[in-house]
Structure formats: structure tokens, C-alpha cells
Design a protein around this motif. Structure first.
Motif, PDB file in Angstrom:
ATOM      1  N   GLN A 240      -2.188   6.115  -5.495  1.00  0.00           N
ATOM      2  CA  GLN A 240      -1.034   5.251  -5.723  1.00  0.00           C
ATOM      3  C   GLN A 240       0.197   5.722  -4.942  1.00  0.00           C
ATOM      4  N   LYS A 243       0.201   4.652  -1.343  1.00  0.00           N
ATOM      5  CA  LYS A 243       0.682   3.279  -1.170  1.00  0.00           C
ATOM      6  C   LYS A 243       2.207   3.215  -1.268  1.00  0.00           C
ATOM      7  N   THR A 246       4.678   4.545   1.773  1.00  0.00           N
ATOM      8  CA  THR A 246       4.848   3.854   3.063  1.00  0.00           C
ATOM      9  C   THR A 246       6.235   3.233   3.217  1.00  0.00           C
TER      10      THR A 246
END
Lengths: 362, 362
Positions: A240, A243, A246
Motif C-alpha cells: 500500500q 502505491k 508515488t
């Protein structure tokens, strides 16, 4: 009235250690309590505190090792332990969890040693909490370091040629260092977000103007620390975070578990997902790092992302780091002397007993 | 519709120059105006901008030197001038006041060259003002550098062991860089004060939350710059600044006069009056420095005061410095092409004529 206790301040010898255990202002405070201070010539020079300043504050220059109490910052070397006289008191960082042999050596030398790390975390002892005071410095410097290495502005900038947006900064692990990093990055104009496995710190994160990142993994432990995650929880957290990361220009990681290897929060894959030019500042380098691509003590560029893992950040801002540390030491010292300034160790006091790592006999 | 003008972006070759003349976002903007861009492979790598990003924005990778227009950041070397083809247009910094031989060499090579420094300072050309955009970066980085080298906190800090006061920061010379340094230091929590010989900037200083230091010496010149002080005025200024400086933790100096040696604002004697551990950041190192003890390009410690004189600070934050510069270049480029994107140099335009340093024949 003559001084009843003499405190010695040696020059620090560890590489990169620019701090010193007492600063002139705190020498004055101790002098007022009838405590004398002997400072090794040059002890303050790496902190840019001249010998003169110590003399003006009432210290004398000389051999600190024959004093009743020797106060230091960095864990003492064997050679330093050998210079302590039998019956002396020692106060400093002693890394009791990772280097228990230090306490053993001090006990064998007939020294009564107090570890700054072992002071009980109770409200009466907050003024002695050197882990917190130095973490405050580390968090501030971590945010500055992120700004230094980022190829972009932290604040939004509006110019005649248009606008650049503010940097987005994510702090992983929101203890004292993480909160100060969030506060500093926000001051500099960044948009800030904090993450921790302890949901109870969300309000503190918001109180410094940051958003709270909730990944649904909770792991509150004891003593204010997080418990270790299970392997499944860790894998889910890494996935997680990869993600979430980014979207950020700078990620500052501070997750450390006392006495254990630091958890990996930022995987190599997560770094490849970051935008080119972004920055990771990994404060857990001393225990292996929170980023898989960290080289402790170095600044590396991987996949066009700068990964900095400074060791001993408090030493990079030595005057104030020393001043805060000296106040912590002075608060402990004041607990170890009577009203005339004579040493008087009361091991029925839970702070005195808790901080002592060499047993309770003087 | 095919592109009518090809713009080439070489990799910069000067030591420490991490900027690049165009960034992907600005490539997109030029593509929309029917201008093609050829980027030398690796041109963005020191700014951590990958070749891929240029390709995604519509640029091609290849030889930039055969393009119609070559855009650069740093003043071109003899070897670079030799690579320009006859009839080409060149846009970049050209140091027309200190290196007039560059323009001569470009004219001899049959190149029409525009110096970013020579763009008239009129409101229509503000979007092309690269001196201002880069000064913004320099001022921001100067404040960060002062915070990095200071042995103390910039912000006030309140801890369980007591409070440390905020740093006091003085900025000497309040142009674009000085104002941004004041704004950044203030953001970080410092108490800020600005000084300039142009009394008309006092309001700007106050608008970024700083105090105005008035020494009673006024020297407003032309074009927004100060006139040179007389010897007597300079001596009086140095004497008064030496007194004022003793109260500050960090002094950032930015006083430069185009084409001349920088004035000495901080004498050696003034440095001896500063408190141990304080910092001078001298932005005028490239023209000799504003501090008598400055070593351009180095960080030195004199009388326990850290004196840093970084060269080319904008290059230390290369993505945004490049992005702002690229927007300035694009605004000029857009003035040099017609609505179809074909080169069309109109020397009756005062911006085009003013920026051109090789005469007006194409």
C-alpha cells in the motif's frame, strides 16, 4: 560556600560527533547549585563553542576524567572507561539495549553509570528526556535535508513566468522526530502528510497542519512504541505504501524499534514508482534503514531518486543539540545532589534507579 | 502541419552546472506552437530529468547543434561556439558585461545571439526575466544553506527541557534574491531583518514579515540597482554594519553591481564581533564577495563563524531552476517565431533588439 561536586566534560572522540555534554549556559545553572564544572580544553570547539565561553560561565579548563561525575554524549570507548576513576559517576548515552557490554565494563571499573536512554518515561522525568530532545533536532534537520536534496522548491512559488506548486512531503513514523519533520516541512511551505501504525497519533499529525494517511493497519505497542507487524501485515503495508508514495516529492522515514533492525517501509519497487528527482531521507540508517535502497551514512541516487541516510543528525546542529542535551543532563544531575550540591544518590527514587545501568551500589 | 523551427538543447558542460535549458513541460508548450525540440541524450540527467520524459513530452533525442535555434544555460565555451552553424540563433546567458568577447565570437561565427541578461527590464518582458527567476532560486537556497550551517535552530523550539529562541537573520541587499531569502528564513521561523541602500525597498522588506534596518545611507541608482557609494559612505556603512551584525545568528549578503567587483559590506573586524557559531552566506562570491573573509566557492570557519560562499546556487536545485529558466526562454522564443512557428526576427521590437548582442543582421 565551596562546590561539593565536580563535574567533568571531556571532548567527544567519536567520528562526526560535534556535540558536547554541557554548554556554558548550563554551566552557569549548575554553578548556581554549587556544582563545579571542569571542561577539557577544546571540548566545545566542534560545536563552535570556544573555551573562553566556558570560562566566562564559571567553568575551569582541565582534566575532566578525575571529576566526581563525568558527563558525555556518545557511548564511551574502552579507553574512556579506563580513564574513569573507581567510585566515579558517569552520565551519558550508553546504548543499553544494543551494547549491554558497556554497562558491564563500567560496573567492572567501579563506576556508577546512568544511561540517558534508561530514564523512565514519566512526566516528572520529561525534562531529562534526551531521546526526545535529540529527536526534535533530528526531525528538523531531516526536513532541511529533504529540501536540500530535492531538485524542486518546497514552497509554492509565483513568478512573472508562472507558478510552481508546493512540494508534497510524506513522513513515515510519527514520533517526536517525525512530528518535527512534518512541522518543519510545513513551515517551509510543503503540503505534508503523516503515516504511522499507531492511530492515536493522527491528532498530533493534524495539529502540525499535516494530513493523516490511513492504510488500515494498526499496531499500537507499549511505551509509546509500535509493536512489530506480522509478516502479512508488513507485506500489505509495503504494497500500500508503494502505491501511496508515488504522489510525493519527498519521503522522510523515522520508523525504529528500540534494539531491533528497522522495518522496511519503502521497498526497492516503491522507489522505482517515485517521480524522477524525488527524495527519500531515511532516519533509520543506524539500524539498517527503512528503505531497501538505503546505504547508511551515504547519499545515493537510484532510479533518479535521491536517497539520503544521515547518521547522527543531531550532531549536525551541535550548539542547540548540545544545549538541549545539557539541560537534560543538568536535570538529572540536580536529582543526584543534595541542596548543598553534594552527591547524594537516592536509589529509592524511580528515576535514579531506572536510569542506573550498573546496579545500585556506589 | 510540420514544425517550422527546430530548437536544440545541448547537455551543459560547465562544472557544477546541473541545469538544462528546457524541461519536458516547456517542450510540450513549444510543440503546441509548432516548434520542434531536439534534446542531446543525457541533457537532463544532472537535473534528474530522464531522456524518457523528454521523449514523452514530444521532443526527439539527437544532435542539438544542427538546430535552427540552440538554447543553453551557461555561457558557451569556444568549443561550443564552434559547433553552432552559420545562420543559427543562440539563446542563453552570455555575461555581456564581463565577457563581451563571447558576443564577438558568436558574431564572427555568423550566429545571431540573444543574451538572457540583456532582455530589457520592461513589464512586457517580465516573463523572460531569467535573472529574476534564478535569483528567486538563489535566495531560497541561501536561506536553506544558512539554516544548514547554523549550529542552532531557525525556529523557536519549546521542549520539556525549556525553550530556545528563534534565530535572528539579517539580509544585506534586498533585490529578488534577498527578498526570497527573507521570506524563506521567516517561513522557517527566524526573526528577519533586511538592509539595503535603496530606501524604496523598505516596504517590500516589511511585506515579507521582516524588519527594516535603516543606517541612514541612501544610494538609489538606475535600473533598480544601487549606485556605487563614495569611499566615505562605504566606510561609514561598514562601521555601522559591524555594530548591527553582532546581534544576528545568520547574515546573508546579496549585494552585487552588474559588471563590477562586489562591495565589501562585512569586514573581517565585523566577523570577529559576531557570536561564535553564527553564519555568513555570501551570494556575491562570483564577483569577489561581500564579506572580507569569503573564499568564493568554499565554506570556511573564521573566528568560530562559518562563512559559506556558494557559486551558482540555482544549479543546486536544478529541476525547478531549469523549469523557470525554460519558461523564460520559451517566452523569448515565442517572440521570435510567427504564428506558424517559423523564425521571424523583428528587430523593431525593443525586446528582440535589446536582447540581441551580435547586431541585428540574420
Amino acid at each position: 560556600m565551596t562546590a561539593n561536586t565536580v563535574v567533568g566534560v571531556p571532548a567527544e572522540t567519536a567520528g562526526g560527533e560535534r556535540r558536547v555534554a554541557l554548554v556554558p549556559k548550563v554551566v552557569e545553572r549548575l554553578r548556581a547549585k554549587n556544582i563545579s564544572v571542569v571542561v577539557e580544553p577544546g571540548a566545545g570547539s566542534a560545536a563552535l563553542i570556544p573555551d573562553d565561553a566556558y570560562v566566562h560561565s564559571g567553568a575551569t579548563l582541565g582534566d575532566p576524567w578525575s571529576a566526581d561525575v563525568v558527563v558525555k554524549v556518545a557511548v564511551p570507548t574502552d579507553a574512556e572507561v579506563a580513564r574513569l576513576r573507581t567510585g566515579a559517576v558517569f552520565i551519558g548515552f550508553l546504548a543499553p539495549l544494543t551494547q549491554p557490554e558497556r554497562a558491564t565494563a563500567l560496573r567492572a571499573a567501579g563506576v556508577t553509570a546512568f544511561a540517558m536512554e534508561s530514564i523512565p518515561r514519566i512526566s516528572r522525568a520529561q525534562s531529562m528526556d534526551a531521546l526526545s530532545s535529540q529527536a526534535n533536532v533530528a526531525g528538523y534537520r531531516a526536513a532541511l535535508l529533504a529540501a536540500e536534496h530535492l531538485t524542486r522548491f518546497f514552497p509554492m512559488l509565483t513568478t512573472a513566468a508562472g507558478t510552481v506548486p508546493p512540494a508534497k512531503v510524506l513522513v513515515l513514523g510519527v514520533g517526536v522526530a517525525g512530528l518535527q519533520a512534518l512541522a518543519t516541512a510545513r513551515r517551509l511551505g510543503a503540503h505534508t502528510t503523516g503515516y504511522d501504525v499507531r492511530p492515536e497519533v493522527a491528532d498530533q499529525v493534524r495539529s502540525v497542519g499535516a494530513q493523516w494517511l490511513d492504510l488500515g493497519i494498526e499496531a499500537t505497542g507499549s511505551g509509546g512504541y509500535a509493536r512489530a507487524l506480522t509478516d502479512d501485515e508488513r507485506a500489505e503495508q509495503q504494497r500500500q505504501l508503494a502505491k501511496a508514495i508515488t504522489g510525493f516529492d519527498a519521503v522522510i522515514t523515522t520508523a525504529q524499534v528500540p534494539g531491533r533492525t528497522a522495518p522496511t517501509l519503502v521497498t526497492a519497487e516503491a522507489v522505482t514508482g517515485m517521480r524522477a528527482g524525488s527524495v527519500v531521507v531515511d532516519l533509520a540508517g543506524e539500524s539498517g534503514g527503512n528503505c531497501e535502497l538505503t546505504t547508511p551514512g551515504a547519499v545515493v541516487v537510484e532510479h533518479a531518486v535521491t536517497i539520503a541516510s544521515p547518521l547522527n543528525l543531531p550532531a549536525t546542529m551541535p550548539e542547540h543539540a548540545s544545549e538541549l542535551y545539557a539541560r537534560n543532563v543538568a536535570a538529572l544531575l540536580e536529582l543526584l545532589v543534595d541542596k548543598d550540591g553534594a552527591l547524594s544518590l537516592d536509589f529509592t527514587d524511580e528515576v535514579v534507579a531506572g536510569a542506573c545501568v550498573t546496579g545500585q551500589e556506589v
